[in-house]
Design a protein around this motif. Structure first.
Motif, PDB file in Angstrom:
ATOM      1  N   ASN A   1     -10.322 -17.618   4.476  1.00 32.45           N
ATOM      2  CA  ASN A   1      -9.836 -16.688   5.485  1.00 32.45           C
ATOM      3  C   ASN A   1      -9.202 -15.461   4.840  1.00 32.45           C
ATOM      4  O   ASN A   1      -8.311 -14.851   5.396  1.00 32.45           O
ATOM      5  CB  ASN A   1      -8.845 -17.371   6.428  1.00 32.45           C
ATOM      6  CG  ASN A   1      -7.671 -17.927   5.668  1.00 32.45           C
ATOM      7  OD1 ASN A   1      -7.585 -17.757   4.449  1.00 32.45           O
ATOM      8  ND2 ASN A   1      -6.774 -18.579   6.379  1.00 32.45           N
ATOM      9  N   SER A   2      -9.670 -15.092   3.667  1.00 36.34           N
ATOM     10  CA  SER A   2      -9.115 -13.913   3.001  1.00 36.34           C
ATOM     11  C   SER A   2     -10.036 -12.725   3.211  1.00 36.34           C
ATOM     12  O   SER A   2     -11.263 -12.857   3.224  1.00 36.34           O
ATOM     13  CB  SER A   2      -8.983 -14.209   1.500  1.00 36.34           C
ATOM     14  OG  SER A   2      -8.936 -12.999   0.798  1.00 36.34           O
ATOM     15  N   VAL A   3      -9.460 -11.523   3.394  1.00 39.88           N
ATOM     16  CA  VAL A   3     -10.291 -10.336   3.540  1.00 39.88           C
ATOM     17  C   VAL A   3     -10.975  -9.999   2.229  1.00 39.88           C
ATOM     18  O   VAL A   3     -11.871  -9.173   2.201  1.00 39.88           O
ATOM     19  CB  VAL A   3      -9.469  -9.113   3.993  1.00 39.88           C
ATOM     20  CG1 VAL A   3      -9.153  -9.197   5.440  1.00 39.88           C
ATOM     21  CG2 VAL A   3      -8.240  -8.959   3.144  1.00 39.88           C
ATOM     22  N   ALA A   4     -10.523 -10.627   1.144  1.00 39.03           N
ATOM     23  CA  ALA A   4     -11.141 -10.325  -0.142  1.00 39.03           C
ATOM     24  C   ALA A   4     -12.493 -11.018  -0.287  1.00 39.03           C
ATOM     25  O   ALA A   4     -13.237 -10.732  -1.208  1.00 39.03           O
ATOM     26  CB  ALA A   4     -10.227 -10.758  -1.281  1.00 39.03           C
ATOM     27  N   THR A   5     -12.807 -11.948   0.615  1.00 39.28           N
ATOM     28  CA  THR A   5     -14.095 -12.628   0.555  1.00 39.28           C
ATOM     29  C   THR A   5     -15.214 -11.630   0.844  1.00 39.28           C
ATOM     30  O   THR A   5     -15.184 -10.976   1.878  1.00 39.28           O
ATOM     31  CB  THR A   5     -14.152 -13.742   1.609  1.00 39.28           C
ATOM     32  OG1 THR A   5     -12.934 -14.440   1.579  1.00 39.28           O
ATOM     33  CG2 THR A   5     -15.321 -14.659   1.332  1.00 39.28           C
TER      34      THR A   5
ATOM     35  N   LEU B   1     -16.640  -5.055  -0.005  1.00 43.00           N
ATOM     36  CA  LEU B   1     -15.443  -5.321  -0.806  1.00 43.00           C
ATOM     37  C   LEU B   1     -14.433  -4.207  -0.596  1.00 43.00           C
ATOM     38  O   LEU B   1     -14.778  -3.021  -0.661  1.00 43.00           O
ATOM     39  CB  LEU B   1     -15.825  -5.417  -2.289  1.00 43.00           C
ATOM     40  CG  LEU B   1     -16.720  -6.598  -2.616  1.00 43.00           C
ATOM     41  CD1 LEU B   1     -17.223  -6.479  -4.041  1.00 43.00           C
ATOM     42  CD2 LEU B   1     -15.956  -7.881  -2.429  1.00 43.00           C
ATOM     43  N   SER B   2     -13.200  -4.572  -0.337  1.00 43.13           N
ATOM     44  CA  SER B   2     -12.170  -3.565  -0.102  1.00 43.13           C
ATOM     45  C   SER B   2     -11.660  -3.040  -1.441  1.00 43.13           C
ATOM     46  O   SER B   2     -11.236  -3.806  -2.300  1.00 43.13           O
ATOM     47  CB  SER B   2     -11.015  -4.181   0.681  1.00 43.13           C
ATOM     48  OG  SER B   2      -9.890  -3.360   0.574  1.00 43.13           O
ATOM     49  N   ALA B   3     -11.710  -1.737  -1.590  1.00 42.59           N
ATOM     50  CA  ALA B   3     -11.247  -1.144  -2.844  1.00 42.59           C
ATOM     51  C   ALA B   3      -9.764  -1.398  -3.046  1.00 42.59           C
ATOM     52  O   ALA B   3      -9.303  -1.608  -4.170  1.00 42.59           O
ATOM     53  CB  ALA B   3     -11.537   0.347  -2.828  1.00 42.59           C
ATOM     54  N   ILE B   4      -9.018  -1.413  -1.958  1.00 42.60           N
ATOM     55  CA  ILE B   4      -7.568  -1.589  -2.067  1.00 42.60           C
ATOM     56  C   ILE B   4      -7.252  -2.988  -2.565  1.00 42.60           C
ATOM     57  O   ILE B   4      -6.454  -3.190  -3.481  1.00 42.60           O
ATOM     58  CB  ILE B   4      -6.904  -1.350  -0.702  1.00 42.60           C
ATOM     59  CG1 ILE B   4      -7.173   0.082  -0.260  1.00 42.60           C
ATOM     60  CG2 ILE B   4      -5.421  -1.617  -0.773  1.00 42.60           C
ATOM     61  CD1 ILE B   4      -6.690   0.369   1.128  1.00 42.60           C
ATOM     62  N   VAL B   5      -7.925  -3.975  -1.981  1.00 40.00           N
ATOM     63  CA  VAL B   5      -7.653  -5.353  -2.387  1.00 40.00           C
ATOM     64  C   VAL B   5      -8.039  -5.552  -3.841  1.00 40.00           C
ATOM     65  O   VAL B   5      -7.331  -6.191  -4.617  1.00 40.00           O
ATOM     66  CB  VAL B   5      -8.429  -6.326  -1.482  1.00 40.00           C
ATOM     67  CG1 VAL B   5      -8.288  -7.743  -2.001  1.00 40.00           C
ATOM     68  CG2 VAL B   5      -7.940  -6.234  -0.068  1.00 40.00           C
ATOM     69  N   GLU B   6      -9.185  -4.945  -4.217  1.00 41.78           N
ATOM     70  CA  GLU B   6      -9.667  -5.140  -5.583  1.00 41.78           C
ATOM     71  C   GLU B   6      -8.710  -4.547  -6.604  1.00 41.78           C
ATOM     72  O   GLU B   6      -8.550  -5.066  -7.696  1.00 41.78           O
ATOM     73  CB  GLU B   6     -11.045  -4.500  -5.753  1.00 41.78           C
ATOM     74  CG  GLU B   6     -12.143  -5.206  -4.985  1.00 41.78           C
ATOM     75  CD  GLU B   6     -12.357  -6.625  -5.466  1.00 41.78           C
ATOM     76  OE1 GLU B   6     -12.550  -6.803  -6.664  1.00 41.78           O
ATOM     77  OE2 GLU B   6     -12.298  -7.556  -4.630  1.00 41.78           O
TER      78      GLU B   6
ATOM     79  N   LYS C   1      -2.239  -8.390  -9.211  1.00 42.83           N
ATOM     80  CA  LYS C   1      -2.082  -9.742  -8.694  1.00 42.83           C
ATOM     81  C   LYS C   1      -0.605 -10.071  -8.439  1.00 42.83           C
ATOM     82  O   LYS C   1      -0.263 -10.783  -7.516  1.00 42.83           O
ATOM     83  CB  LYS C   1      -2.677 -10.725  -9.698  1.00 42.83           C
ATOM     84  CG  LYS C   1      -2.749 -12.144  -9.178  1.00 42.83           C
ATOM     85  CD  LYS C   1      -3.600 -12.987 -10.082  1.00 42.83           C
ATOM     86  CE  LYS C   1      -3.546 -14.449  -9.671  1.00 42.83           C
ATOM     87  NZ  LYS C   1      -2.260 -15.070  -9.875  1.00 42.83           N
ATOM     88  N   GLU C   2       0.285  -9.502  -9.278  1.00 41.14           N
ATOM     89  CA  GLU C   2       1.710  -9.828  -9.156  1.00 41.14           C
ATOM     90  C   GLU C   2       2.262  -9.417  -7.798  1.00 41.14           C
ATOM     91  O   GLU C   2       3.116 -10.077  -7.229  1.00 41.14           O
ATOM     92  CB  GLU C   2       2.512  -9.127 -10.263  1.00 41.14           C
ATOM     93  CG  GLU C   2       2.243  -9.613 -11.655  1.00 41.14           C
ATOM     94  CD  GLU C   2       0.916  -9.110 -12.176  1.00 41.14           C
ATOM     95  OE1 GLU C   2       0.578  -7.948 -11.865  1.00 41.14           O
ATOM     96  OE2 GLU C   2       0.191  -9.873 -12.845  1.00 41.14           O
ATOM     97  N   ARG C   3       1.745  -8.299  -7.295  1.00 42.18           N
ATOM     98  CA  ARG C   3       2.293  -7.805  -6.022  1.00 42.18           C
ATOM     99  C   ARG C   3       1.931  -8.721  -4.870  1.00 42.18           C
ATOM    100  O   ARG C   3       2.540  -8.675  -3.825  1.00 42.18           O
ATOM    101  CB  ARG C   3       1.793  -6.378  -5.742  1.00 42.18           C
ATOM    102  CG  ARG C   3       2.527  -5.353  -6.558  1.00 42.18           C
ATOM    103  CD  ARG C   3       2.024  -3.981  -6.274  1.00 42.18           C
ATOM    104  NE  ARG C   3       2.148  -3.628  -4.874  1.00 42.18           N
ATOM    105  CZ  ARG C   3       1.529  -2.602  -4.322  1.00 42.18           C
ATOM    106  NH1 ARG C   3       0.756  -1.840  -5.049  1.00 42.18           N
ATOM    107  NH2 ARG C   3       1.693  -2.324  -3.047  1.00 42.18           N
ATOM    108  N   LEU C   4       0.915  -9.519  -5.061  1.00 46.35           N
ATOM    109  CA  LEU C   4       0.497 -10.406  -3.990  1.00 46.35           C
ATOM    110  C   LEU C   4       1.039 -11.810  -4.155  1.00 46.35           C
ATOM    111  O   LEU C   4       0.725 -12.710  -3.389  1.00 46.35           O
ATOM    112  CB  LEU C   4      -1.033 -10.457  -3.925  1.00 46.35           C
ATOM    113  CG  LEU C   4      -1.696  -9.129  -3.598  1.00 46.35           C
ATOM    114  CD1 LEU C   4      -3.196  -9.257  -3.721  1.00 46.35           C
ATOM    115  CD2 LEU C   4      -1.335  -8.675  -2.200  1.00 46.35           C
ATOM    116  N   SER C   5       1.862 -11.999  -5.204  1.00 37.50           N
ATOM    117  CA  SER C   5       2.278 -13.361  -5.506  1.00 37.50           C
ATOM    118  C   SER C   5       3.069 -13.959  -4.339  1.00 37.50           C
ATOM    119  O   SER C   5       2.939 -15.158  -4.058  1.00 37.50           O
ATOM    120  CB  SER C   5       3.109 -13.386  -6.788  1.00 37.50           C
ATOM    121  OG  SER C   5       4.194 -12.503  -6.643  1.00 37.50           O
ATOM    122  N   GLY C   6       3.864 -13.129  -3.681  1.00 38.70           N
ATOM    123  CA  GLY C   6       4.633 -13.626  -2.539  1.00 38.70           C
ATOM    124  C   GLY C   6       3.720 -14.140  -1.455  1.00 38.70           C
ATOM    125  O   GLY C   6       3.914 -15.239  -0.909  1.00 38.70           O
TER     126      GLY C   6
END
Lengths: 442, 295
Positions: free
Chosen positions: B223-227, B241-246, B250-255
């Protein structure tokens, strides 16, 4: 009459001044309560529903009940609010609203407890400016409330409101200029007495129209209620307010409406003077004593009804449309109108021209303008050379060398299935194209 | 009006102060002084502006008391109503929490400011001294009662004796207004600027993709938009593929990852009291802290 009014008011004893102050305050508060109810009832009637009909006789005490309820609600102050300014803003918006009404002449000479006086609190030589000054100070209430709330929607509402009120105040001030030119005075009592020969509504119709539009913009009412547009800004500048502070904003809005309506009455509808067929009864007996108060209130109610009517009828303007109306239509129109009025007055004052001469000149000028406008070439619709030719049915005409693509292989596979309807489905593209061709002939 | 005002003694007005005037002065003068000092010492720029408004209002009322009603109300309309409102406008747009910069940008600013201040003070003192000693006050009763009163006389003076300065002032104001418009105006309809909706639509249909980009491949397994989305032949659709997600570290998404995995912080009633600094409630907590610091 100003001399009379000012003299009459000058020797008012203190108790009479206090009586008048309390009277005006009570009048405005009662008008607010009445107006809220009236507005709800009239708008309900326009929308074919009953409106408030529970509290009091026919629901006329609904706004009183609402007001009492507001007073007992919890007073919430947001964490990010600026404490003092948040408290001060409703007060600032309320006080000038009441103050402006002090210069409005409510009636002629009457006797109150044996004291001869005029039904007006004060008559200043710059009376009209008092109303403008009060409205310009009242904007502070709105702007500060938006800023002090410490949240974005109120701030946006406050910014809109400030720009709006400042822009429309210019149009309003300009529409008053012509009135001042004709009455030779800015005192409200003088302006009323200058209209004894004819109301300025007849004499200066463009000023009247501009004033009426500007007064709706100035009071942030529909269709110009952008500062509190519910669909965009939640509640606008008073989103964060509750309890009595919110009630004060409500009160200020309605008092402002009453004040600008009263000023419109004073400037253009002869103030407390009786309207024409009534003024002829009994040699003008209806223009003496307490009668003028009745006419004044009736005329003010007419303008207040106009407010409600507009709200029930018109959709809200977009912000840029609203600003364009103010700056590009109202302000230039009133400037041109002032120049015209000044020219006419200069000619009249010089004494060489009669009114009939002037009308003849005006007629000739208009005729020349109309003839010139006939010479203007018609505006042709722009031709776009890239535009595709269109059939009568509005569909684009296909190019003559159009190659109809072959049916895709998957379709063919479907058509090859041995079934009853498959043949007709397989031929569908052909059928469609023939239908399109026939459409082109229509 | 004339009769009523003439009834006051014309001659007496010159050198006396009536009780009412004195009371008004002793109420308004401290108020305006308070406003001026408040403007100087208030921390918040909007508070400063409000104190200045107080000063201007007091001055306006003082003018009215001294038989210049037109001047008084114009002071309120123009200065308080229009000019200070514009100041407030700008201050509000700048933001309520922005503070003054302590770095001096202009060199020698303090010296120049103190010189000018001293000069201005000398000017005020000199003119005040001259007004008190050399000038005999005549009062405003004559212009207020003759020839149509206060307003008419101001009008006559403006359009006869002071026509040139008056027009000069208006030229100055118009220059300022036109200058501001030239600086701030951008033509939205000129070529090469922001495209209109119509132009955008035409451009899109002339290009190679009239439709929208493919959405992410959110399926039952992820269920991730990165799929990424899959093409009919099973390959990955690069456009989905979303350029922003790519590009997000990774650290900013750790939460978020911890939240999704269920190993992050659970809702806790202690958070309501503000006693615990929650990792995710970073911004509001900071906001309250600065607020309390201010007070």
């Amino acid at each position: 009459m100003n001399g009379n009014t000012a003299e009459l008011l000058a020797d008012d004893p203190i108790w009479l001044v206090l009586v008048k102050v309390v009277g005006i305050f009570a009048f405005l508060v009662v008008m607010t309560l009445f107006m809220i109810n009236w507005e709800r009832k009239v708008v309900a009637r326009m929308q074919q529903r009953p409106g408030p009909n529970r509290v009091g006789p026919n629901g006329w005490l609904q706004s009183l009940a609402d007001g009492l309820k507001l007073a007992f609600k919890e007073d919430i102050r947001p964490v990010l609010a600026d404490k003092w300014v948040y408290f001060l803003a409703p007060v600032i918006s309320c006080v000038p609203a009441f103050l402006a009404f002090s210069v409005i002449p409510l009636g002629g000479e009457v006797s109150i407890f044996g004291e001869r006086t005029a039904l007006q609190l004060v008559d200043l030589p710059v009376g009209v400016l008092v109303v403008l000054a009060c409205s310009s100070v009242g904007v502070y209430g709105i702007v500060l409330s938006g800023w002090a709330s410490g949240s974005p929607y109120p701030l946006l509402g406050a910014l809109r409101s400030a720009a709006q009120v400042i822009s429309y105040e210019i149009a309003m001030g300009l529409s008053i200029v012509a009135v001042v030119m004709y009455s030779h005075s800015m005192s409200t009592a003088d302006i009323v007495s200058a209209q004894s020969a004819g109301w300025f509504f007849w004499l200066l119709p463009p000023s009247f129209v501009i004033y009426v539009i500007a007064m709706v913009g100035e009071t942030n009412r529909a269709p110009f209620d952008l500062p509190e547009a519910e669909s965009e800004l939640v509640g606008g500048f008073h989103t964060e307010y509750s309890s009595l502070k919110f009630a004060l904003f409500f009160l200020a809005e309605y008092v402002n409406m009453v004040t600008v309506s009263a000023l419109a009455t004073t400037l253009f509808l002869g103030g407390p003077m009786a309207p024409w067929p009534l003024s002829a009864i009994g040699g003008g007996v209806l223009n003496t004593g307490w009668w003028p108060l009745l006419w004044f209130i009736a005329k003010t109610l007419f303008f207040l009804f106009l407010f409600i009517w507009l709200r029930g009828t018109l959709p809200r303007l977009r912000y840029d449309q609203f600003m364009r109306l103010g700056w590009k239509v109202l302000v230039p129109a009133s400037l041109v109108w002032i120049v015209m009025v000044a020219t006419v007055r200069a000619f009249k004052n010089s004494g060489d021209f009669e009114t009939s001469d002037f009308l003849i000149v005006l007629g000739i000028a208009l005729g020349v303008l109309v003839l010139l406008s006939l010479l203007l070439p018609d505006r042709r619709p722009e031709q776009d050379e890239n535009a595709v030719p269109v059939t009568g049915g509005g569909y684009p005409v296909p190019p003559l060398d159009l190659e109809v693509p072959k049916a895709p292989p998957r379709r063919k596979a479907v058509g090859a299935q041995p079934s009853g309807t498959s043949t007709s489905q397989g031929q569908q593209p052909v059928a469609v194209s023939s239908k399109e061709a026939s459409d082109g002939d229509v | 009006m004339s009769a009523f005002l003439l009834a006051q003694q014309v001659t007496e007005v010159a050198d006396t102060v009536s009780t009412g005037e004195a009371v008004a002065f002793w109420v308004l003068a401290p108020l305006s002084l308070l406003g001026a000092l408040g403007m100087l010492f208030a921390r918040n720029a909007v508070h400063s502006a409000l104190f200045l408004v107080l000063t201007m209002l007091s001055l306006g009322v003082l003018y009215m008391v001294q038989q210049a009603p037109f001047l008084g109300f114009v002071q309120i309309i123009v200065y308080t109503g229009a000019i200070m409102m514009l100041f407030l406008f700008v201050l509000m747009l700048v933001g309520r929490d922005s503070s003054d910069s302590v770095v001096e940008v202009l060199r020698g600013q303090r010296l120049a400011a103190s010189l000018l201040g001293v000069g201005f003070a000398a000017l005020v003192a000199a003119s005040l001294a001259r007004a008190l000693n050399d000038v005999t006050p005549v009062g405003l009763v004559t212009p207020n009662t003759t020839d149509g009163g206060n307003v008419a006389n101001i009008g006559v003076a403006l359009f006869t004796d002071y026509l040139f300065p008056f027009e000069l002032t208006s030229a100055l104001l118009i220059t300022a207004a036109v200058g501001a418009m030239v600086l701030a105006f951008t033509d939205r309809h000129a070529r090469g600027t922001k495209k209109t909706q119509r132009e955008l639509v035409e451009e899109r249909f002339r290009g190679d993709r009239p439709g929208s980009l493919p959405g992410p491949g959110v399926f039952a397994t992820a269920n991730s938009v990165a799929t990424p989305a899959l093409l009919p032949d099973g390959s990955i659709a690069e456009e989905s593929l979303s350029a922003i997600v790519e590009t997000t570290a990774k650290e900013r998404l750790s939460g978020d990852v911890r939240d999704v995995a269920g190993t992050g912080e659970r809702p806790d009633a202690h958070a309501l009291t503000g006693a615990r600094a929650d990792a995710r409630a970073d911004t509001p907590a900071e906001g309250t802290a600065t607020k309390e610091g201010e007070e």
